[in-house]
Design a protein around this motif. Structure first.
Motif, PDB file in Angstrom:
ATOM      1  N   PHE A  51      56.230 -65.426 -68.145  1.00  0.00           N
ATOM      2  CA  PHE A  51      55.797 -65.435 -67.057  1.00  0.00           C
ATOM      3  C   PHE A  51      54.366 -64.782 -66.902  1.00  0.00           C
ATOM      4  O   PHE A  51      53.257 -64.990 -66.162  1.00  0.00           O
ATOM      5  CB  PHE A  51      56.687 -65.024 -66.014  1.00  0.00           C
ATOM      6  CG  PHE A  51      56.454 -65.042 -64.553  1.00  0.00           C
ATOM      7  CD1 PHE A  51      56.564 -66.317 -64.162  1.00  0.00           C
ATOM      8  CD2 PHE A  51      56.114 -63.811 -63.572  1.00  0.00           C
ATOM      9  CE1 PHE A  51      56.131 -66.685 -62.515  1.00  0.00           C
ATOM     10  CE2 PHE A  51      55.886 -64.161 -62.387  1.00  0.00           C
ATOM     11  CZ  PHE A  51      56.045 -65.530 -61.823  1.00  0.00           C
ATOM     12  N   TYR A  52      54.245 -63.621 -67.845  1.00  0.00           N
ATOM     13  CA  TYR A  52      52.800 -62.986 -67.818  1.00  0.00           C
ATOM     14  C   TYR A  52      51.576 -64.110 -68.046  1.00  0.00           C
ATOM     15  O   TYR A  52      50.765 -63.563 -67.595  1.00  0.00           O
ATOM     16  CB  TYR A  52      53.024 -61.938 -69.241  1.00  0.00           C
ATOM     17  CG  TYR A  52      51.823 -60.862 -68.800  1.00  0.00           C
ATOM     18  CD1 TYR A  52      51.627 -59.957 -67.861  1.00  0.00           C
ATOM     19  CD2 TYR A  52      50.861 -61.161 -69.890  1.00  0.00           C
ATOM     20  CE1 TYR A  52      50.883 -58.932 -67.782  1.00  0.00           C
ATOM     21  CE2 TYR A  52      49.913 -60.075 -69.761  1.00  0.00           C
ATOM     22  CZ  TYR A  52      49.930 -59.222 -68.869  1.00  0.00           C
ATOM     23  OH  TYR A  52      48.760 -57.963 -68.864  1.00  0.00           O
ATOM     24  N   HIS A  53      52.113 -64.745 -68.942  1.00  0.00           N
ATOM     25  CA  HIS A  53      50.807 -66.015 -68.992  1.00  0.00           C
ATOM     26  C   HIS A  53      51.149 -67.378 -68.285  1.00  0.00           C
ATOM     27  O   HIS A  53      49.999 -67.937 -68.047  1.00  0.00           O
ATOM     28  CB  HIS A  53      50.844 -66.386 -70.558  1.00  0.00           C
ATOM     29  CG  HIS A  53      50.427 -65.102 -71.552  1.00  0.00           C
ATOM     30  ND1 HIS A  53      51.502 -64.634 -72.106  1.00  0.00           N
ATOM     31  CD2 HIS A  53      49.512 -64.412 -71.448  1.00  0.00           C
ATOM     32  CE1 HIS A  53      51.098 -63.653 -72.674  1.00  0.00           C
ATOM     33  NE2 HIS A  53      50.005 -63.362 -72.543  1.00  0.00           N
ATOM     34  N   ARG A  78      53.350 -51.160 -66.593  1.00  0.00           N
ATOM     35  CA  ARG A  78      52.150 -51.893 -66.712  1.00  0.00           C
ATOM     36  C   ARG A  78      51.080 -51.104 -66.183  1.00  0.00           C
ATOM     37  O   ARG A  78      49.791 -51.206 -66.442  1.00  0.00           O
ATOM     38  CB  ARG A  78      52.132 -53.260 -66.348  1.00  0.00           C
ATOM     39  CG  ARG A  78      53.082 -54.133 -67.301  1.00  0.00           C
ATOM     40  CD  ARG A  78      52.481 -55.792 -67.054  1.00  0.00           C
ATOM     41  NE  ARG A  78      53.487 -56.630 -67.600  1.00  0.00           N
ATOM     42  CZ  ARG A  78      53.410 -56.872 -68.641  1.00  0.00           C
ATOM     43  NH1 ARG A  78      52.656 -56.413 -69.666  1.00  0.00           N
ATOM     44  NH2 ARG A  78      54.468 -57.742 -69.427  1.00  0.00           N
ATOM     45  N   ILE A  79      51.496 -50.545 -64.905  1.00  0.00           N
ATOM     46  CA  ILE A  79      50.499 -49.736 -64.122  1.00  0.00           C
ATOM     47  C   ILE A  79      50.059 -48.234 -64.658  1.00  0.00           C
ATOM     48  O   ILE A  79      49.096 -47.916 -64.720  1.00  0.00           O
ATOM     49  CB  ILE A  79      50.921 -49.962 -62.676  1.00  0.00           C
ATOM     50  CG1 ILE A  79      51.492 -51.144 -62.170  1.00  0.00           C
ATOM     51  CG2 ILE A  79      49.887 -49.216 -61.787  1.00  0.00           C
ATOM     52  CD1 ILE A  79      50.714 -52.004 -61.471  1.00  0.00           C
ATOM     53  N   GLY A  91      46.956 -53.987 -66.200  1.00  0.00           N
ATOM     54  CA  GLY A  91      48.227 -54.041 -65.595  1.00  0.00           C
ATOM     55  C   GLY A  91      47.935 -54.360 -64.097  1.00  0.00           C
ATOM     56  O   GLY A  91      48.738 -55.395 -63.615  1.00  0.00           O
ATOM     57  N   VAL A  92      47.028 -53.567 -63.373  1.00  0.00           N
ATOM     58  CA  VAL A  92      46.831 -53.630 -62.031  1.00  0.00           C
ATOM     59  C   VAL A  92      46.195 -55.040 -61.689  1.00  0.00           C
ATOM     60  O   VAL A  92      46.665 -55.914 -60.839  1.00  0.00           O
ATOM     61  CB  VAL A  92      45.981 -52.506 -61.621  1.00  0.00           C
ATOM     62  CG1 VAL A  92      45.424 -52.776 -60.178  1.00  0.00           C
ATOM     63  CG2 VAL A  92      46.518 -51.272 -61.749  1.00  0.00           C
ATOM     64  N   GLU A  93      45.211 -55.391 -62.566  1.00  0.00           N
ATOM     65  CA  GLU A  93      44.864 -56.910 -62.653  1.00  0.00           C
ATOM     66  C   GLU A  93      45.507 -57.933 -62.619  1.00  0.00           C
ATOM     67  O   GLU A  93      45.379 -59.120 -61.783  1.00  0.00           O
ATOM     68  CB  GLU A  93      43.592 -56.932 -63.767  1.00  0.00           C
ATOM     69  CG  GLU A  93      42.680 -57.909 -63.679  1.00  0.00           C
ATOM     70  CD  GLU A  93      42.072 -58.203 -62.239  1.00  0.00           C
ATOM     71  OE1 GLU A  93      41.479 -57.278 -61.808  1.00  0.00           O
ATOM     72  OE2 GLU A  93      41.546 -59.312 -61.930  1.00  0.00           O
ATOM     73  N   PHE A 145      51.298 -49.531 -52.731  1.00  0.00           N
ATOM     74  CA  PHE A 145      50.989 -49.763 -51.437  1.00  0.00           C
ATOM     75  C   PHE A 145      49.349 -49.839 -50.990  1.00  0.00           C
ATOM     76  O   PHE A 145      49.085 -50.783 -50.415  1.00  0.00           O
ATOM     77  CB  PHE A 145      51.663 -48.706 -50.477  1.00  0.00           C
ATOM     78  CG  PHE A 145      53.156 -48.800 -50.529  1.00  0.00           C
ATOM     79  CD1 PHE A 145      53.909 -49.930 -50.851  1.00  0.00           C
ATOM     80  CD2 PHE A 145      53.913 -47.460 -50.304  1.00  0.00           C
ATOM     81  CE1 PHE A 145      55.275 -49.670 -50.911  1.00  0.00           C
ATOM     82  CE2 PHE A 145      55.227 -47.392 -50.209  1.00  0.00           C
ATOM     83  CZ  PHE A 145      55.876 -48.570 -50.710  1.00  0.00           C
ATOM     84  N   LYS A 146      48.802 -48.849 -51.516  1.00  0.00           N
ATOM     85  CA  LYS A 146      47.292 -48.853 -51.404  1.00  0.00           C
ATOM     86  C   LYS A 146      46.612 -49.882 -51.966  1.00  0.00           C
ATOM     87  O   LYS A 146      45.711 -50.422 -51.652  1.00  0.00           O
ATOM     88  CB  LYS A 146      46.739 -47.372 -51.700  1.00  0.00           C
ATOM     89  CG  LYS A 146      47.124 -46.238 -50.772  1.00  0.00           C
ATOM     90  CD  LYS A 146      45.884 -45.228 -51.113  1.00  0.00           C
ATOM     91  CE  LYS A 146      46.570 -43.906 -50.411  1.00  0.00           C
ATOM     92  NZ  LYS A 146      46.944 -42.808 -51.709  1.00  0.00           N
ATOM     93  N   GLU A 147      47.036 -50.352 -53.318  1.00  0.00           N
ATOM     94  CA  GLU A 147      46.389 -51.030 -54.290  1.00  0.00           C
ATOM     95  C   GLU A 147      46.767 -52.314 -53.831  1.00  0.00           C
ATOM     96  O   GLU A 147      45.865 -53.404 -54.173  1.00  0.00           O
ATOM     97  CB  GLU A 147      46.805 -50.818 -55.779  1.00  0.00           C
ATOM     98  CG  GLU A 147      46.114 -51.397 -56.780  1.00  0.00           C
ATOM     99  CD  GLU A 147      44.549 -51.406 -56.952  1.00  0.00           C
ATOM    100  OE1 GLU A 147      44.428 -50.017 -56.873  1.00  0.00           O
ATOM    101  OE2 GLU A 147      44.056 -52.666 -57.205  1.00  0.00           O
TER     102      GLU A 147
END
Ligand code: BGP
Length: 472
Positions: A51-53, A78-79, A91-93, A145-147
Motif C-alpha cells: 500500500f505504501y506504493h 515512519r514519522i 514519512g510525513v510526506e 493533529f497539527k501536521e
C-alpha cells in the motif's frame, strides 16, 4: 427488506503494518514486530499489500466499488523513527500524499494513531507499561493533529485489550509473555489514560474534527444457565469488554467491574492494577468529550466454569477445531452445539453484534455515536487458474456473513442505537499478525507475489449496498 439510514457511511478498514509493506523504506524505524517476526520465521510483513506504493490504485478501486470511507493508521515509526525526537520528513510526506489521494477519490479517512505497532525503542522500554511510552505517544499524537489538519476523524488506539492480552496473557504478540493478567490490566488502564489525555488535548486544540477510540468487543454468553457458567461469562466479559467500556465511555470503573477484575487477579496471585486520582480525572473528562466509539466485532464467546490451569492454543493456520482457551480464574470457552465457525474457529453469530451495539446504547449513554470499525470474515481463497485481470473471485461465504452482520446492525439502529457507519475488515487482502497471508478478508483479492488486485463478488455486493442502502 432491511435498510440503513441515508447518511450511513460504508467503509473499508486497514492498518499501516498490515498493508503498507516497505518496512525498511524512507527511514522508517523498527517496530516491535520486525525482529520478532524474522526470528519466528513464519512470514514477513513485507510486501504486505504494498500500500505504501499502491495506495492510489487501491483508493481508485475503493471509489469505484462504493467505499466512502477508509480506516488507515499512521505508522508512528515512519514519522518518529525512534519513537520521539527527530522527525522523518519522508514519512510525513507519505501521509500527506495518502490523505490527498483520499480527497481526490472522495473517500473520508478515519486515522488511527496506534494500531499494534509500537516503535521498537519504546517497546524495549516497557511498551504500554512505561510512562515514557505514554508521554511519547501524547507528543506524537499532538504532532499529528497539527501536521495533518486535513484529517477530520481520529482514532487514538486500536483495541487496547487485544494488544495487552496478546502481549502478556496468550503470548501471541511480542514480547510473547504468558499468564500475566496483572500486566495486561495495567497496560490496558495505561492505554485508556493515554487515549484520554489525547482526546482532552485534541478538544483543547479546537481543530473541529472528531475523535474516538476503537475496542474489540465480543458479547460473552454463559454456556449453560448454571450460576457457575454465568459467573464465568461475567468474568470473561470484565476481562475483555466491561473494564474498557467503563473506563472510556463512562469515565469511571464500576465497583462491580473492579471486583470481577480483582477476583481474576486474586485467583492468579497477581496484584491489582494501579491508578491515580489524576488519571481517573483524565478518564472522566475524556468520557464527556469523546465523539464516538469504534466497535470491532467478529465473533461471540460462550463460557463455562473451569478450575484448572490456564491453557491457550492459538489456531494460526486455519486448522479448524484446534483452538483451546481455558483461563485460570476466568473460565473455559466452549461453543454450544450448532454454532457455525470459520476455519480459524471464530463463531459466526450476528446476534452478538446486535447485543453489543444495544448494550452500548443502553448502558453508556455519554457516547454520542458508534461506528462498527471492523467486521468481516477470514477465508482461504486462491486465484483461479488462468485468471485474467477481469476475473472476479467468488466469495459467497463472505457475502452471506456480511448480509447477516449488517442486518444485525440495521436492526440495532431501528432499535435506537446511533450507529453511523460500517468498515469491513478489510479493504483489500492484507498481512495478518499471527496468521500471515493465508487468512484473507478483503473486498479485493491481492495476489501477493505479483501484487495484482482482483475484484471479489463481495465488492459488487458492497457497492450495491453502498448505493442503495438496502441490504441485498
Ligand atoms: C483485529 C485487528 C486487525 C486485524 C483483525 C483480524 O483484532 O484490529 O488488525 O488483524 O483483528 O484479525 P486476524 O488478522 O488475527 O484474523
Amino acid at each position: 427488506m432491511l435498510k440503513l439510514p441515508k447518511d450511513f457511511l460504508m467503509g473499508g478498514a486497514s492498518a499501516a503494518y498490515q498493508v503498507e509493506g516497505a518496512t525498511k523504506e524512507d527511514g522508517k524505524g523498527k517496530v516491535l514486530w520486525d525482529d520478532y517476526l524474522e526470528k519466528q520465521g513464519r512470514f514477513s510483513p513485507d510486501p504486505a499489500a504494498d500500500f505504501y506504493h499502491r495506495y492510489d490504485e487501491d483508493l481508485t478501486l475503493a471509489e469505484k466499488y462504493g467505499v466512502q470511507t477508509i480506516r488507515v493508521s499512521i505508522a508512528w515509526s515512519r514519522i518518529f523513527p525512534e519513537g520521539t525526537g527527530k522527525v522523518e520528513p519522508r514519512g510525513v510526506e507519505y501521509y500527506h500524499k495518502l490523505f490527498a489521494s483520499c480527497a481526490k477519490h472522495h473517500i473520508i479517512p478515519f486515522v488511527t494513531l496506534h494500531h499494534f505497532d509500537t516503535p521498537l525503542t519504546l517497546h524495549d522500554k516497557g511498551d504500554w507499561l512505561s510512562q515514557e511510552m505514554l508521554d511519547a505517544f501524547v507528543d506524537y499524537a499532538k504532532f499529528c493533529f497539527k501536521e495533518f489538519p486535513e484529517v477530520k476523524y481520529w482514532i487514538t488506539i486500536n483495541e487496547p485489550t487485544s494488544m495487552a492480552i496478546q502481549q502478556t496473557v496468550s503470548g501471541t504478540f511480542p514480547p510473547g509473555t504468558k499468564g500475566r493478567f496483572d500486566l495486561a490490566f495495567q497496560a490496558e488502564h495505561n492505554q485508556m489514560v493515554a487515549s484520554a489525555r489525547i482526546i482532552n488535548a485534541y478538544k483543547e486544540m479546537n481543530l473541529g474534527g472528531q475523535i474516538g477510540i476503537v475496542h474489540a468487543l465480543q458479547t460473552v454468553y454463559p454456556y449453560s444457565d448454571s450460576p457457575e457458567d454465568k459467573h464465568a461469562a461475567d468474568l470473561m466479559d470484565a476481562f475483555e469488554d466491561r473494564l474498557y467500556l467503563d473506563g472510556t465511555l463512562a469515565g469511571k470503573y464500576n465497583p462491580e467491574t473492579l471486583s470481577l477484575v480483582k477476583e481474576i487477579l486474586d485467583a492468579n496471585n497477581q496484584p491489582m492494577f494501579k491508578s491515580t486520582d489524576e488519571e481517573m480525572a483524565q478518564l472522566d473528562k475524556a468520557a464527556h468529550q469523546i465523539d464516538f466509539v469504534g466497535v470491532n466485532n467478529y465473533f461471540s464467546k460462550w463460557m463455562r466454569a473451569y478450575k484448572g490451569e490456564s491453557e491457550m492454543v492459538h489456531n494460526g493456520t486455519g486448522a479448524k477445531g484446534t483452538s483451546v482457551s481455558r483461563l485460570h480464574g476466568i473460565g473455559e470457552e466452549k461453543k454450544p452445539d450448532g454454532i457455525e465457525t470459520t476455519d480459524w474457529d471464530w463463531s459466526i453469530y450476528p446476534k452478538g453484534m446486535y447485543d453489543i451495539l444495544m448494550r452500548i446504547h443502553n448502558e453508556y449513554p455519554l457516547v454520542p455515536a458508534i461506528y462498527v470499525t471492523e467486521n468481516g470474515i477470514g477465508l482461504k481463497e486462491s486465484l483461479p487458474e488462468g485468471a485474467t485481470s477481469d476475473t472476479i473471485i467468488d466469495d459467497p461465504k463472505r457475502i452471506d456473513y456480511l448480509k447477516k452482520y449488517i442486518s444485525a446492525i440495521a436492526k440495532a439502529i431501528n432499535d435506537g442505537a446511533n450507529v453511523k457507519g460500517y468498515f469491513i475488515w478489510s479493504l483489500q487482502d492484507q498481512f495478518s499478525w499471527t496468521n500471515g497471508y493465508s487468512k484473507r478478508y478483503g473486498l479485493f483479492f491481492v495476489d501477493f507475489p505479483t501484487q495484482k488486485r482482483y475484484v471479489k463478488k463481495s465488492a459488487l455486493w458492497f457497492k450495491k449496498l453502498s448505493e442503495t442502502h438496502e441490504i441485498p
